[in-house]
Design a protein around this motif. Structure first.
Motif, PDB file in Angstrom:
ATOM      1  N   UNK A 185       0.834  -1.192   0.000  1.00 34.61           N
ATOM      2  CA  UNK A 185       0.000   0.000   0.000  1.00 34.61           C
ATOM      3  C   UNK A 185       0.868   1.241   0.000  1.00 34.61           C
ATOM      4  N   UNK A 186       0.482   2.275  -0.746  1.00 31.81           N
ATOM      5  CA  UNK A 186       1.273   3.494  -0.784  1.00 31.81           C
ATOM      6  C   UNK A 186       1.242   4.216   0.565  1.00 31.81           C
ATOM      7  N   UNK A 187       2.341   4.868   0.900  1.00 32.83           N
ATOM      8  CA  UNK A 187       2.412   5.635   2.130  1.00 32.83           C
ATOM      9  C   UNK A 187       2.677   4.804   3.368  1.00 32.83           C
ATOM     10  N   UNK A 188       2.902   3.534   3.212  1.00 29.61           N
ATOM     11  CA  UNK A 188       3.138   2.660   4.361  1.00 29.61           C
ATOM     12  C   UNK A 188       4.633   2.544   4.597  1.00 29.61           C
ATOM     13  N   UNK A 189       5.041   2.662   5.846  1.00 30.17           N
ATOM     14  CA  UNK A 189       6.455   2.537   6.175  1.00 30.17           C
ATOM     15  C   UNK A 189       6.872   1.069   6.058  1.00 30.17           C
ATOM     16  N   UNK A 190       7.965   0.851   5.354  1.00 30.45           N
ATOM     17  CA  UNK A 190       8.455  -0.510   5.143  1.00 30.45           C
ATOM     18  C   UNK A 190       9.578  -0.787   6.140  1.00 30.45           C
ATOM     19  N   UNK A 191       9.423  -1.856   6.867  1.00 27.73           N
ATOM     20  CA  UNK A 191      10.457  -2.291   7.798  1.00 27.73           C
ATOM     21  C   UNK A 191      10.761  -3.749   7.509  1.00 27.73           C
ATOM     22  N   UNK A 192      11.816  -4.235   8.100  1.00 34.05           N
ATOM     23  CA  UNK A 192      12.161  -5.653   7.934  1.00 34.05           C
ATOM     24  C   UNK A 192      11.039  -6.550   8.460  1.00 34.05           C
ATOM     25  N   UNK A 193      10.469  -6.180   9.579  1.00 34.24           N
ATOM     26  CA  UNK A 193       9.376  -6.970  10.144  1.00 34.24           C
ATOM     27  C   UNK A 193       8.169  -6.920   9.214  1.00 34.24           C
ATOM     28  N   UNK A 194       7.903  -5.759   8.653  1.00 35.88           N
ATOM     29  CA  UNK A 194       6.798  -5.621   7.714  1.00 35.88           C
ATOM     30  C   UNK A 194       6.990  -6.493   6.488  1.00 35.88           C
ATOM     31  N   UNK A 195       8.215  -6.531   5.980  1.00 38.36           N
ATOM     32  CA  UNK A 195       8.515  -7.389   4.828  1.00 38.36           C
ATOM     33  C   UNK A 195       8.336  -8.864   5.172  1.00 38.36           C
ATOM     34  N   UNK A 196       8.765  -9.232   6.368  1.00 37.32           N
ATOM     35  CA  UNK A 196       8.635 -10.615   6.817  1.00 37.32           C
ATOM     36  C   UNK A 196       7.163 -11.008   6.938  1.00 37.32           C
ATOM     37  N   UNK A 197       6.371 -10.153   7.561  1.00 32.65           N
ATOM     38  CA  UNK A 197       4.937 -10.430   7.719  1.00 32.65           C
ATOM     39  C   UNK A 197       4.270 -10.528   6.353  1.00 32.65           C
ATOM     40  N   UNK A 198       4.635  -9.640   5.441  1.00 29.56           N
ATOM     41  CA  UNK A 198       4.065  -9.671   4.103  1.00 29.56           C
ATOM     42  C   UNK A 198       4.460 -10.949   3.359  1.00 29.56           C
TER      43      UNK A 198
END
Length: 59
Positions: free
Chosen positions: A2-15
């Motif tokens: 989604x646009x405007x969402x902060x990307x983190x390592x944890x976010x990438x892992x969850x995705x």
């Protein structure tokens, strides 16, 4: 993503975990409509996707 969402390592892992499980669910829905030869191959791919998701989760 989604646009405007902060990307983190944890976010990438969850995705990545979510995507693996979504693909596995899609494959599971296709299993009942395909010939037995293809079903074996799809079942292997589905199992592999679930194994990858489990490994990403640390199981």
């Amino acid at each position: 993503m989604q646009p405007g969402r902060e990307i983190t390592e944890v976010g990438r892992l969850v995705e990545a975990i979510f995507n693996c499980r979504v693909v596995a669910a899609g494959i599971e829905m296709r299993l009942c409509r395909c010939p037995p030869d293809n079903a074996e191959q799809l079942a292997r791919v589905r199992r592999k996707m679930l194994e990858v998701a489990d490994k990403l989760e640390g199981r």
